[in-house]
Design a protein around this motif. Structure first.
Motif, PDB file in Angstrom:
ATOM      1  N   ASP A 245       0.821  -1.209   0.000  1.00 20.60           N
ATOM      2  CA  ASP A 245       0.000   0.000   0.000  1.00 20.60           C
ATOM      3  C   ASP A 245       0.855   1.259   0.000  1.00 20.60           C
ATOM      4  N   VAL A 246       2.044   1.165   0.587  1.00 16.14           N
ATOM      5  CA  VAL A 246       2.931   2.315   0.749  1.00 16.14           C
ATOM      6  C   VAL A 246       4.340   1.898   0.336  1.00 16.14           C
ATOM      7  N   VAL A 247       5.035   2.761  -0.411  1.00 11.50           N
ATOM      8  CA  VAL A 247       6.457   2.570  -0.683  1.00 11.50           C
ATOM      9  C   VAL A 247       7.208   3.659   0.068  1.00 11.50           C
ATOM     10  N   ALA A 248       8.147   3.235   0.923  1.00 14.45           N
ATOM     11  CA  ALA A 248       8.792   4.159   1.861  1.00 14.45           C
ATOM     12  C   ALA A 248      10.241   4.407   1.497  1.00 14.45           C
ATOM     13  N   LEU A 249      10.691   5.628   1.786  1.00 20.82           N
ATOM     14  CA  LEU A 249      12.096   5.995   1.624  1.00 20.82           C
ATOM     15  C   LEU A 249      12.473   6.878   2.805  1.00 20.82           C
ATOM     16  N   THR A 250      13.564   6.530   3.507  1.00 23.48           N
ATOM     17  CA  THR A 250      13.979   7.297   4.692  1.00 23.48           C
ATOM     18  C   THR A 250      15.408   7.810   4.561  1.00 23.48           C
ATOM     19  N   SER A 251      15.885   7.987   3.349  1.00 24.77           N
ATOM     20  CA  SER A 251      17.283   8.348   3.121  1.00 24.77           C
ATOM     21  C   SER A 251      17.634   9.705   3.730  1.00 24.77           C
ATOM     22  N   SER A 252      18.913   9.839   4.105  1.00 23.78           N
ATOM     23  CA  SER A 252      19.410  11.069   4.712  1.00 23.78           C
ATOM     24  C   SER A 252      20.183  11.940   3.733  1.00 23.78           C
ATOM     25  N   TRP A 253      20.793  11.336   2.714  1.00 31.72           N
ATOM     26  CA  TRP A 253      21.595  12.101   1.758  1.00 31.72           C
ATOM     27  C   TRP A 253      21.776  11.263   0.492  1.00 31.72           C
ATOM     28  N   GLY A 254      22.347  11.896  -0.539  1.00 27.49           N
ATOM     29  CA  GLY A 254      22.817  11.174  -1.712  1.00 27.49           C
ATOM     30  C   GLY A 254      21.792  10.865  -2.777  1.00 27.49           C
ATOM     31  N   GLU A 255      20.510  10.751  -2.414  1.00 28.99           N
ATOM     32  CA  GLU A 255      19.504  10.378  -3.398  1.00 28.99           C
ATOM     33  C   GLU A 255      19.355  11.467  -4.456  1.00 28.99           C
ATOM     34  N   ALA A 256      18.968  11.041  -5.657  1.00 33.30           N
ATOM     35  CA  ALA A 256      18.662  11.989  -6.722  1.00 33.30           C
ATOM     36  C   ALA A 256      17.191  11.832  -7.107  1.00 33.30           C
ATOM     37  N   ALA A 257      16.884  10.816  -7.917  1.00 29.00           N
ATOM     38  CA  ALA A 257      15.495  10.500  -8.260  1.00 29.00           C
ATOM     39  C   ALA A 257      15.276   9.030  -7.933  1.00 29.00           C
ATOM     40  N   PRO A 258      14.978   8.696  -6.687  1.00 27.49           N
ATOM     41  CA  PRO A 258      14.933   7.296  -6.250  1.00 27.49           C
ATOM     42  C   PRO A 258      13.993   6.439  -7.096  1.00 27.49           C
ATOM     43  N   LEU A 259      14.549   5.379  -7.678  1.00 26.35           N
ATOM     44  CA  LEU A 259      13.777   4.524  -8.574  1.00 26.35           C
ATOM     45  C   LEU A 259      12.661   3.806  -7.823  1.00 26.35           C
ATOM     46  N   CYS A 260      12.887   3.496  -6.546  1.00 26.89           N
ATOM     47  CA  CYS A 260      11.865   2.775  -5.783  1.00 26.89           C
ATOM     48  C   CYS A 260      10.570   3.574  -5.706  1.00 26.89           C
ATOM     49  N   LEU A 261      10.672   4.898  -5.565  1.00 30.13           N
ATOM     50  CA  LEU A 261       9.469   5.718  -5.478  1.00 30.13           C
ATOM     51  C   LEU A 261       8.677   5.664  -6.784  1.00 30.13           C
ATOM     52  N   VAL A 262       9.388   5.754  -7.901  1.00 31.09           N
ATOM     53  CA  VAL A 262       8.715   5.746  -9.204  1.00 31.09           C
ATOM     54  C   VAL A 262       8.093   4.383  -9.477  1.00 31.09           C
ATOM     55  N   GLU A 263       8.859   3.314  -9.289  1.00 34.66           N
ATOM     56  CA  GLU A 263       8.341   1.970  -9.542  1.00 34.66           C
ATOM     57  C   GLU A 263       7.155   1.666  -8.629  1.00 34.66           C
ATOM     58  N   GLY A 264       7.280   2.005  -7.355  1.00 29.80           N
ATOM     59  CA  GLY A 264       6.192   1.752  -6.424  1.00 29.80           C
ATOM     60  C   GLY A 264       4.937   2.515  -6.786  1.00 29.80           C
ATOM     61  N   MET A 265       5.077   3.808  -7.101  1.00 28.95           N
ATOM     62  CA  MET A 265       3.932   4.628  -7.496  1.00 28.95           C
ATOM     63  C   MET A 265       3.221   4.048  -8.705  1.00 28.95           C
ATOM     64  N   MET A 266       3.996   3.614  -9.697  1.00 27.16           N
ATOM     65  CA  MET A 266       3.390   3.091 -10.913  1.00 27.16           C
ATOM     66  C   MET A 266       2.647   1.783 -10.679  1.00 27.16           C
ATOM     67  N   CYS A 267       2.964   1.107  -9.550  1.00 21.48           N
ATOM     68  CA  CYS A 267       2.245  -0.115  -9.182  1.00 21.48           C
ATOM     69  C   CYS A 267       1.093   0.161  -8.226  1.00 21.48           C
ATOM     70  N   GLY A 268       0.862   1.434  -7.902  1.00 20.87           N
ATOM     71  CA  GLY A 268      -0.266   1.798  -7.065  1.00 20.87           C
ATOM     72  C   GLY A 268       0.040   2.012  -5.610  1.00 20.87           C
ATOM     73  N   ALA A 269       1.319   1.879  -5.204  1.00 18.70           N
ATOM     74  CA  ALA A 269       1.694   2.131  -3.810  1.00 18.70           C
ATOM     75  C   ALA A 269       1.889   3.636  -3.612  1.00 18.70           C
ATOM     76  N   VAL A 270       1.445   4.142  -2.494  1.00 17.69           N
ATOM     77  CA  VAL A 270       1.559   5.574  -2.202  1.00 17.69           C
ATOM     78  C   VAL A 270       2.955   5.860  -1.662  1.00 17.69           C
ATOM     79  N   PRO A 271       3.699   6.812  -2.242  1.00 10.84           N
ATOM     80  CA  PRO A 271       5.053   7.093  -1.789  1.00 10.84           C
ATOM     81  C   PRO A 271       5.081   7.972  -0.544  1.00 10.84           C
ATOM     82  N   VAL A 272       5.960   7.614   0.399  1.00 11.97           N
ATOM     83  CA  VAL A 272       6.231   8.423   1.584  1.00 11.97           C
ATOM     84  C   VAL A 272       7.739   8.533   1.698  1.00 11.97           C
ATOM     85  N   ALA A 273       8.273   9.746   1.635  1.00 10.21           N
ATOM     86  CA  ALA A 273       9.718   9.911   1.545  1.00 10.21           C
ATOM     87  C   ALA A 273      10.202  11.085   2.381  1.00 10.21           C
TER      88      ALA A 273
END
Length: 394
Positions: A287-315
């Motif tokens: 239901d939710v795709v989560a990201l808790t990164s502190s630094w370094g990320e640019a365009a996290p692929l997990c958020l995009v892939e999860g969203m496209m599968c219907g999971a709500v992103p929380v980052a």
């Protein structure tokens, strides 16, 4: 075209770049890949090139993949290359019109003296250039030498960070990440199959965390939030997947112990899945795709892939995460209570946010991304005179 990889190991940049290569190969370009390392030991995982999903997808698409055969980590100076390694590299680069460097680290090989001069396009996938060891210096040297003629930034935050670090603005081109919309889509059958396999009830709220075990991902924050959430939601489940996300990783085990303490009953609803090659099923089951990164990320692929599968992103607000999530999910401060509360709100809002996620699919399309890469590479090839691999006969 030749792409140079540091190695084949689990991570969004390698997945993204391999998808780009496959897409360009489907067009009118011919691609090959040279990997500096044939085996990588990191994130508490041994990762052989031949076992990697990206390697298998590339070779299945007809892309030739070779390696210098190094093992990482290894003793000695990693920036020093042997005569045979340089000879193999010279043969690989001599046949290329344009070289793509997956991130700036392979430039320590491509900057070696005596190799055929070919225009290099560096594909940048982070937002912390100063945190890349000597790689930023290698990038600046290759630009000063005229070898690097363009840099692809997967995010606006990448462009801003590298320009601030001294990379000329006219070399920086932003091409946002895209995914295969046929593969990554909401799918009730996949959702049911994943939950059945993990013994997760059909109505249970599920959060997925897809990341390698690395300090930048802030796994301790994620686990603290998971404990809060699982305490509040007795029927909820949490999935962790990626390199090092297994019980065999002593670092992760220590993090779980620190977050959950003696109350390991909550951890029974924490599923450690390791590296998965069916992420379209995992995301569809969440239901939710989560990201808790502190630094370094640019365009996290997990958020995009999860969203496209219907999971709500929380980052957390790192890199372009806030821009990706805007209108589709939630941005949180790095606080476990706030993160857990956002997961609850996201799971409850999944049906309401579904139309917004569906309407954004074209924005995150693999087709759009590959067309942009092809146009940039064609432009580089057109503008650059390529010397012959061998002297012309008199």
């Amino acid at each position: 075209m030749l792409s140079v990889y540091e190695g084949f190991f689990s991570g969004g940049a390698r997945i993204l770049h391999s998808e780009v290569v496959r897409g360009l190969q489907e067009g009118d370009q011919h691609h090959r890949v040279l990997s500096i390392h044939g085996e990588v030991h990191r994130e508490a995982t041994r990762q052989r090139m031949e076992d990697d999903a990206c390697y298998r997808s590339l070779t299945a698409a007809g892309v030739g993949v070779t390696s210098l055969g190094r093992v990482f980590p290894a003793s000695g100076d990693q920036a020093t290359f042997t005569g045979p390694e340089l000879a193999d590299t010279a043969r690989a680069t001599a046949d290329a019109d344009v070289i793509l460097s997956l991130k700036e680290q392979p430039l320590r090989l491509l900057n070696q003296a005596g190799l055929p001069r070919r225009p290099v396009v560096v594909c940048l996938h982070r937002s912390d250039p100063e945190n890349q060891g000597p790689a930023l210096g290698e990038l600046k040297a290759a630009i000063a030498d005229g070898t690097v003629v363009a840099c692809v930034c997967c995010a606006e935050s990448t462009r801003v960070a590298y320009e601030a670090a001294g990379i000329p603005a006219d070399l920086l081109h932003v091409i946002p990440n895209g995914v295969d919309l046929v593969r990554f889509r909401p799918d009730p059958a996949r959702r049911l199959a994943l939950r059945t396999a993990l013994d997760v009830p059909a109505a249970a709220p599920v959060v997925v965390f897809a990341a390698r075990y690395d300090a930048m991902k802030n796994v301790p924050l994620f686990l603290r939030a998971a404990r809060v959430w699982l305490e509040r939601k007795p029927g909820a489940h949490v999935l962790m997947c990626g390199a090092g996300m297994t019980a065999a990783n002593p670092g992760l085990d220590a993090d779980i112990e620190a977050a959950f303490g003696d109350d390991r009953r909550l951890a029974d609803r924490l599923h450690l899945l390791g590296v998965r090659h069916d992420m379209e099923h995992v995301y569809a089951g969440a239901d939710v795709v989560a990201l808790t990164s502190s630094w370094g990320e640019a365009a996290p692929l997990c958020l995009v892939e999860g969203m496209m599968c219907g999971a709500v992103p929380v980052a957390t607000d790192v890199g372009d995460s806030a821009a990706i999530v805007a209108g589709h999910g939630f941005v949180t401060p790095p606080d476990p209570e706030a993160v857990a509360q956002a997961w609850t709100e996201a799971a409850a809002a999944r049906a309401a946010l579904a139309p917004a996620l569906a309407s954004s699919r074209e924005r995150f399309s693999r087709t759009r991304m590959i067309a942009a890469y092809a146009a940039l590479i064609d432009g580089v090839h057109t503008r650059t005179r390529i010397p012959p691999a061998l002297p012309e006969p008199h």
